[in-house]
Design a protein around this motif. Structure first.
Motif, PDB file in Angstrom:
ATOM      1  N   VAL A 104      38.765  33.107  51.026  1.00 57.28           N
ATOM      2  CA  VAL A 104      37.861  33.645  51.169  1.00 57.28           C
ATOM      3  C   VAL A 104      37.195  32.748  52.142  1.00 57.28           C
ATOM      4  N   TRP A 105      36.688  31.977  52.000  1.00 61.39           N
ATOM      5  CA  TRP A 105      35.589  31.134  52.716  1.00 61.39           C
ATOM      6  C   TRP A 105      36.317  30.790  53.912  1.00 61.39           C
ATOM      7  N   ASP A 106      38.012  30.170  53.853  1.00 65.62           N
ATOM      8  CA  ASP A 106      38.619  29.814  54.900  1.00 65.62           C
ATOM      9  C   ASP A 106      38.743  30.859  56.061  1.00 65.62           C
ATOM     10  N   MET A 107      38.366  32.359  55.750  1.00 64.04           N
ATOM     11  CA  MET A 107      38.696  33.662  56.292  1.00 64.04           C
ATOM     12  C   MET A 107      37.481  33.770  56.968  1.00 64.04           C
ATOM     13  N   LYS A 108      36.464  32.814  56.544  1.00 64.24           N
ATOM     14  CA  LYS A 108      35.063  33.785  56.597  1.00 64.24           C
ATOM     15  C   LYS A 108      34.824  34.967  56.279  1.00 64.24           C
ATOM     16  N   LEU A 109      35.223  35.791  55.013  1.00 61.57           N
ATOM     17  CA  LEU A 109      35.109  36.459  54.742  1.00 61.57           C
ATOM     18  C   LEU A 109      33.597  36.795  53.460  1.00 61.57           C
ATOM     19  N   LEU A 110      33.485  35.151  52.776  1.00 62.29           N
ATOM     20  CA  LEU A 110      32.484  35.090  52.750  1.00 62.29           C
ATOM     21  C   LEU A 110      31.581  33.638  52.957  1.00 62.29           C
ATOM     22  N   PRO A 111      30.105  33.377  52.474  1.00 61.73           N
ATOM     23  CA  PRO A 111      29.581  32.053  52.579  1.00 61.73           C
ATOM     24  C   PRO A 111      30.206  31.384  51.659  1.00 61.73           C
ATOM     25  N   ARG A 112      29.543  29.964  51.774  1.00 58.63           N
ATOM     26  CA  ARG A 112      30.192  28.535  50.975  1.00 58.63           C
ATOM     27  C   ARG A 112      29.662  29.092  49.991  1.00 58.63           C
ATOM     28  N   ASP A 113      28.315  29.841  49.215  1.00 60.38           N
ATOM     29  CA  ASP A 113      27.562  29.789  48.333  1.00 60.38           C
ATOM     30  C   ASP A 113      27.629  31.072  47.696  1.00 60.38           C
ATOM     31  N   GLN A 114      29.240  31.746  48.263  1.00 56.94           N
ATOM     32  CA  GLN A 114      29.125  32.809  47.350  1.00 56.94           C
ATOM     33  C   GLN A 114      30.289  33.173  46.730  1.00 56.94           C
ATOM     34  N   HIS A 115      30.421  33.184  45.664  1.00 57.64           N
ATOM     35  CA  HIS A 115      31.318  33.383  45.059  1.00 57.64           C
ATOM     36  C   HIS A 115      32.495  35.300  45.090  1.00 57.64           C
ATOM     37  N   VAL A 116      34.136  34.496  44.939  1.00 60.29           N
ATOM     38  CA  VAL A 116      34.387  36.535  44.909  1.00 60.29           C
ATOM     39  C   VAL A 116      34.251  37.305  43.439  1.00 60.29           C
ATOM     40  N   MET A 117      33.581  36.577  42.271  1.00 60.70           N
ATOM     41  CA  MET A 117      33.553  36.635  40.698  1.00 60.70           C
ATOM     42  C   MET A 117      31.900  37.014  39.958  1.00 60.70           C
ATOM     43  N   PRO A 118      31.209  37.641  40.067  1.00 57.43           N
ATOM     44  CA  PRO A 118      29.899  37.846  39.310  1.00 57.43           C
ATOM     45  C   PRO A 118      30.347  37.012  38.538  1.00 57.43           C
ATOM     46  N   TRP A 119      31.132  36.463  37.469  1.00 56.76           N
ATOM     47  CA  TRP A 119      31.244  35.169  36.664  1.00 56.76           C
ATOM     48  C   TRP A 119      32.460  34.691  36.372  1.00 56.76           C
ATOM     49  N   ARG A 120      33.061  33.420  35.095  1.00 57.61           N
ATOM     50  CA  ARG A 120      34.253  33.597  35.114  1.00 57.61           C
ATOM     51  C   ARG A 120      34.421  33.271  33.900  1.00 57.61           C
ATOM     52  N   ILE A 121      35.415  33.973  33.521  1.00 61.36           N
ATOM     53  CA  ILE A 121      36.370  34.319  32.233  1.00 61.36           C
ATOM     54  C   ILE A 121      36.305  33.372  31.157  1.00 61.36           C
ATOM     55  N   GLU A 122      37.027  32.192  31.837  1.00 60.77           N
ATOM     56  CA  GLU A 122      37.412  30.690  30.954  1.00 60.77           C
ATOM     57  C   GLU A 122      35.827  30.264  30.771  1.00 60.77           C
ATOM     58  N   ASP A 123      35.140  30.329  31.727  1.00 57.81           N
ATOM     59  CA  ASP A 123      33.528  29.558  30.726  1.00 57.81           C
ATOM     60  C   ASP A 123      32.999  30.158  29.544  1.00 57.81           C
ATOM     61  N   GLU A 124      33.216  32.005  30.303  1.00 56.87           N
ATOM     62  CA  GLU A 124      32.690  32.897  28.980  1.00 56.87           C
ATOM     63  C   GLU A 124      33.751  32.571  28.090  1.00 56.87           C
ATOM     64  N   MET A 125      34.772  32.930  27.684  1.00 57.43           N
ATOM     65  CA  MET A 125      35.354  32.414  26.614  1.00 57.43           C
ATOM     66  C   MET A 125      34.776  30.701  26.157  1.00 57.43           C
ATOM     67  N   LYS A 126      34.891  30.092  27.057  1.00 58.07           N
ATOM     68  CA  LYS A 126      34.142  28.866  25.926  1.00 58.07           C
ATOM     69  C   LYS A 126      33.318  29.557  24.903  1.00 58.07           C
ATOM     70  N   ARG A 127      31.931  29.917  26.166  1.00 53.51           N
ATOM     71  CA  ARG A 127      30.663  30.044  25.729  1.00 53.51           C
ATOM     72  C   ARG A 127      30.751  31.009  24.536  1.00 53.51           C
ATOM     73  N   LEU A 128      31.485  31.212  24.310  1.00 56.81           N
ATOM     74  CA  LEU A 128      31.442  33.049  22.804  1.00 56.81           C
ATOM     75  C   LEU A 128      32.782  31.987  22.530  1.00 56.81           C
ATOM     76  N   GLY A 129      32.891  30.826  21.968  1.00 59.64           N
ATOM     77  CA  GLY A 129      33.597  29.342  21.360  1.00 59.64           C
ATOM     78  C   GLY A 129      35.017  30.578  20.542  1.00 59.64           C
ATOM     79  N   ALA A 130      35.319  30.499  21.978  1.00 63.35           N
ATOM     80  CA  ALA A 130      37.185  31.085  22.104  1.00 63.35           C
ATOM     81  C   ALA A 130      37.778  29.215  22.297  1.00 63.35           C
ATOM     82  N   ASN A 131      38.931  29.088  21.756  1.00 62.71           N
ATOM     83  CA  ASN A 131      39.719  28.427  22.014  1.00 62.71           C
ATOM     84  C   ASN A 131      40.660  28.809  23.740  1.00 62.71           C
TER      85      ASN A 131
END
Length: 256
Positions: free
Chosen positions: A190-217
């Motif tokens: 989406v950055w390459d298509m200039k749909l969002l500025p480069r400091d903005q992400h598509v998702m408000p948070w990330r699954i992988e990060d949250e699962m690790k934070r909660l103690g999941a493998n």
């Protein structure tokens, strides 16, 4: 009825699966309209019905659901143009109409279903925090020994679902879901298509990060690889290319 489709819980009925779609919403990170992803409904639906299962479609609030545009094989982006299963589903009026009249998650009767499958799309990341009935149902299915399953961004449910003792269901479990490497790919696109500025992400948070934070493998199979993992009666699928793998894991767990 073939003996292979006999349900050991309800011997005179086929196995039953409740698929939950997210209701349409506006993304909290991009402001774009978001919904569910077609292949995360259609591919599991195909596998389940081929196995002789009955499938019903629900959503947290009930009512009409809307797909993410790029998940539609007819979308001008051509992103999903090769998804023949979804195209066949959409072209079959009786099936296509299922998303127009979903029942509320509150109507899911635990005693009548063998598995609960939460599909993804972009909307779960912005809406599942308030989907408290879904949080409860997911935990109830798991604690009843039934299959609790989530796919792609539908694994957002694991950020909220808890056991009756108050602990997060995902804690200590081996799970997958949309990977950081895939989020990076989506952001770059989406950055390459200039749909969002480069400091903005598509998702408000990330699954992988949250699962690790909660103690999941948390584990994953690599960029856009079809992948699902089972930990007891919890089954998770990595992303939108994992619908068949996820459904087959459910079928393996329940039997035909």
């Amino acid at each position: 009825m073939s003996l292979k489709n006999v349900n050991p819980v309800h011997p005179h009925q086929p196995k039953r699966v409740a698929i939950v779609l997210s209701n349409p919403a506006v993304s909290t990170s991009t402001g774009w309209p978001v919904g569910f992803w077609w292949s995360e409904l259609t591919h599991p639906y195909y596998e389940f019905t081929e196995a002789g299962y009955d499938v019903e479609v629900f959503s947290p609030d009930g009512g009409k659901c809307e797909p993410d545009a790029m998940s539609d094989p007819r979308d001008p982006s051509d992103y999903s143009a090769s998804d023949l299963i979804s195209m066949g589903f959409i072209a079959t009026p009786k099936l296509a109409d299922l998303i127009n009249h979903t029942r509320s998650v509150a109507d899911i009767d635990l005693a009548k279903f063998d598995a609960l499958v939460v599909a993804g799309g972009q909307a779960p990341m912005s809406t599942f925090e308030k989907a408290t009935a879904l949080h409860a149902k997911f935990g109830q299915f798991y604690e009843a020994g039934k299959i609790a399953c989530a796919l792609c961004h539908g694994t957002a449910i694991l950020r909220y679902a808890k056991l009756s003792n108050g602990e997060f269901l995902a804690k200590g479990k081996t799970v997958t879901g949309f990977a950081n490497v895939e989020e990076d790919f989506a952001d770059q696109a989406v950055w390459d298509m200039k749909l969002l500025p480069r400091d903005q992400h598509v998702m408000p948070w990330r699954i992988e990060d949250e699962m690790k934070r909660l103690g999941a493998n948390y584990i994953q199979a690599g960029l856009w690889k079809g992948f699902a993992v089972r930990d007891g009666n919890l089954i998770t699928g990595q992303q939108n290319f994992s619908g068949a793998e996820t459904a087959k894991a459910v079928i393996e767990a329940l039997g035909r």
